[in-house]
Design a protein around this motif. Structure first.
Motif, mmCIF file in Angstrom:
data_model
loop_
_atom_site.group_PDB
_atom_site.id
_atom_site.type_symbol
_atom_site.label_atom_id
_atom_site.label_comp_id
_atom_site.label_asym_id
_atom_site.label_seq_id
_atom_site.Cartn_x
_atom_site.Cartn_y
_atom_site.Cartn_z
ATOM 1 N N ASP A 38 0.874 -1.082 0.057
ATOM 2 C CA ASP A 38 -0.007 -0.007 0.053
ATOM 3 C C ASP A 38 0.731 1.300 0.013
ATOM 4 O O ASP A 38 1.693 1.247 0.794
ATOM 5 C CB ASP A 38 -0.749 0.034 1.042
ATOM 6 C CG ASP A 38 -1.709 1.163 1.243
ATOM 7 O OD1 ASP A 38 -2.023 1.792 0.324
ATOM 8 O OD2 ASP A 38 -2.845 1.165 2.147
ATOM 9 N N GLY A 41 -2.526 4.413 0.016
ATOM 10 C CA GLY A 41 -4.012 4.044 -0.283
ATOM 11 C C GLY A 41 -4.484 4.452 -1.690
ATOM 12 O O GLY A 41 -5.493 4.163 -2.079
ATOM 13 N N LYS A 42 -3.275 4.885 -2.755
ATOM 14 C CA LYS A 42 -3.706 5.013 -3.922
ATOM 15 C C LYS A 42 -3.226 4.004 -4.953
ATOM 16 O O LYS A 42 -3.613 3.861 -5.999
ATOM 17 C CB LYS A 42 -3.250 6.631 -4.137
ATOM 18 C CG LYS A 42 -3.690 7.560 -3.403
ATOM 19 C CD LYS A 42 -5.020 7.845 -3.782
ATOM 20 C CE LYS A 42 -5.729 9.011 -3.294
ATOM 21 N NZ LYS A 42 -6.971 9.111 -3.079
ATOM 22 N N ASN A 56 -8.038 2.943 -2.122
ATOM 23 C CA ASN A 56 -9.021 2.289 -1.216
ATOM 24 C C ASN A 56 -10.271 2.482 -1.385
ATOM 25 O O ASN A 56 -10.708 3.439 -1.910
ATOM 26 C CB ASN A 56 -8.477 2.670 0.302
ATOM 27 C CG ASN A 56 -7.120 2.211 0.715
ATOM 28 O OD1 ASN A 56 -6.566 1.153 0.307
ATOM 29 N ND2 ASN A 56 -6.629 3.064 1.585
ATOM 30 N N GLY A 57 -11.051 1.313 -1.219
ATOM 31 C CA GLY A 57 -12.439 1.295 -1.303
ATOM 32 C C GLY A 57 -13.117 1.175 -2.845
ATOM 33 O O GLY A 57 -13.996 1.330 -3.293
ATOM 34 N N THR A 58 -11.927 0.930 -3.902
ATOM 35 C CA THR A 58 -12.201 0.684 -5.261
ATOM 36 C C THR A 58 -12.233 -0.942 -5.397
ATOM 37 O O THR A 58 -11.765 -1.596 -4.834
ATOM 38 C CB THR A 58 -11.331 1.554 -6.149
ATOM 39 O OG1 THR A 58 -10.240 0.574 -5.892
ATOM 40 C CG2 THR A 58 -11.513 2.860 -5.818
ATOM 41 N N ARG A 61 -8.791 -2.121 -5.845
ATOM 42 C CA ARG A 61 -7.975 -2.371 -4.442
ATOM 43 C C ARG A 61 -8.603 -3.735 -4.066
ATOM 44 O O ARG A 61 -7.808 -4.587 -3.613
ATOM 45 C CB ARG A 61 -8.530 -1.165 -3.462
ATOM 46 C CG ARG A 61 -7.929 -1.457 -2.249
ATOM 47 C CD ARG A 61 -6.573 -1.799 -1.907
ATOM 48 N NE ARG A 61 -5.729 -0.763 -2.274
ATOM 49 C CZ ARG A 61 -4.557 -0.396 -2.231
ATOM 50 N NH1 ARG A 61 -3.762 -1.306 -1.430
ATOM 51 N NH2 ARG A 61 -3.915 0.694 -2.443
ATOM 52 N N ALA A 62 -9.933 -3.948 -4.157
ATOM 53 C CA ALA A 62 -10.478 -5.176 -3.736
ATOM 54 C C ALA A 62 -9.622 -6.369 -4.458
ATOM 55 O O ALA A 62 -9.333 -7.387 -3.914
ATOM 56 C CB ALA A 62 -11.861 -5.293 -3.533
ATOM 57 N N ASP A 65 -6.104 -6.705 -3.284
ATOM 58 C CA ASP A 65 -5.809 -7.513 -2.222
ATOM 59 C C ASP A 65 -6.389 -8.833 -2.154
ATOM 60 O O ASP A 65 -5.609 -9.590 -1.503
ATOM 61 C CB ASP A 65 -6.810 -6.624 -1.114
ATOM 62 C CG ASP A 65 -6.483 -5.091 -0.736
ATOM 63 O OD1 ASP A 65 -5.220 -4.900 -1.059
ATOM 64 O OD2 ASP A 65 -6.996 -4.646 -0.242
#
Length: 190
Positions: A38, A41-42, A56-58, A61-62, A65
């Motif tokens: 990370d 977070g971008k 994060n939150g997209t 990203r999911a 991860d």
């Protein structure tokens, strides 16, 4: 003497250029295994070392991860957003950008298989909805294959208008979409 120096310089520049090209080609297909990292977070660093814009939150990203998690063997992802133009199989520019990121992720994880699940907004004609959901999935599959993902890693399935997104009316255009069922067969079962 000057000509000899220029010839020698030309040969050295040529050799350096060839080594640079070879190095770049090897960088596209590294054999490195590392978890996603990370960077504020971008940006996520994929297992093969490829950096990818994944706030994060997209969905990006999911996916990054999940790909980095050696324990997870299977997961379904809703791609999100307005994915197709109108009630057609023409992808939006946002979908094309997401597919580019997905290609980078899949290229770095060659064992991962993807079932592309097509959905459609209800039109009042279930046969047409099923055909459109199939077209959505096939279009996404074709985009991935065009970008170099092996067709052997990809399959399609269709749901028609039978599974609208939670909180949306069945005829909402956001139901014209695809989902991704990702499977990592090389990972141990949970």
């Amino acid at each position: 003497m000057t000509r000899l120096l220029f010839l020698l310089l030309f040969v050295l520049v040529g050799v350096a250029a060839l080594l640079g090209i070879k190095s770049c080609q090897e960088a596209r297909h590294p054999v490195i295994s590392a978890p996603a990292q990370d960077f504020g977070g971008k940006v996520a660093i994929l297992g093969d070392g490829t950096p990818i814009f994944a706030p994060n939150g997209t969905i990006a990203r999911a996916l990054a991860d999940w790909l980095a998690d050696p324990k997870s063997t299977r997961r379904y992802f809703e791609v999100g957003g307005r994915q197709f133009v109108g009630h057609t199989d023409e992808p939006t520019p946002e979908t094309r950008a997401r597919m580019t990121r997905l290609v980078a992720m899949l290229a770095g994880s060659p064992a991962v298989k993807v079932e592309i699940v097509g959905h459609a907004a209800a039109s009042g004609n279930p046969a047409a909805d099923m055909a459109l959901s199939h077209a959505h999935a096939e279009r996404a599959r074709a985009m991935l294959v065009e970008e170099g993902i092996s067709a052997d890693r990809l399959s399609v399935s269709t749901r028609g208008a039978g599974q609208p997104l939670p909180g949306l009316r069945p005829d909402d255009p956001r139901n014209d979409r695809i989902g991704l069922l990702m499977t990592a067969p090389d990972r141990p079962a949970d």
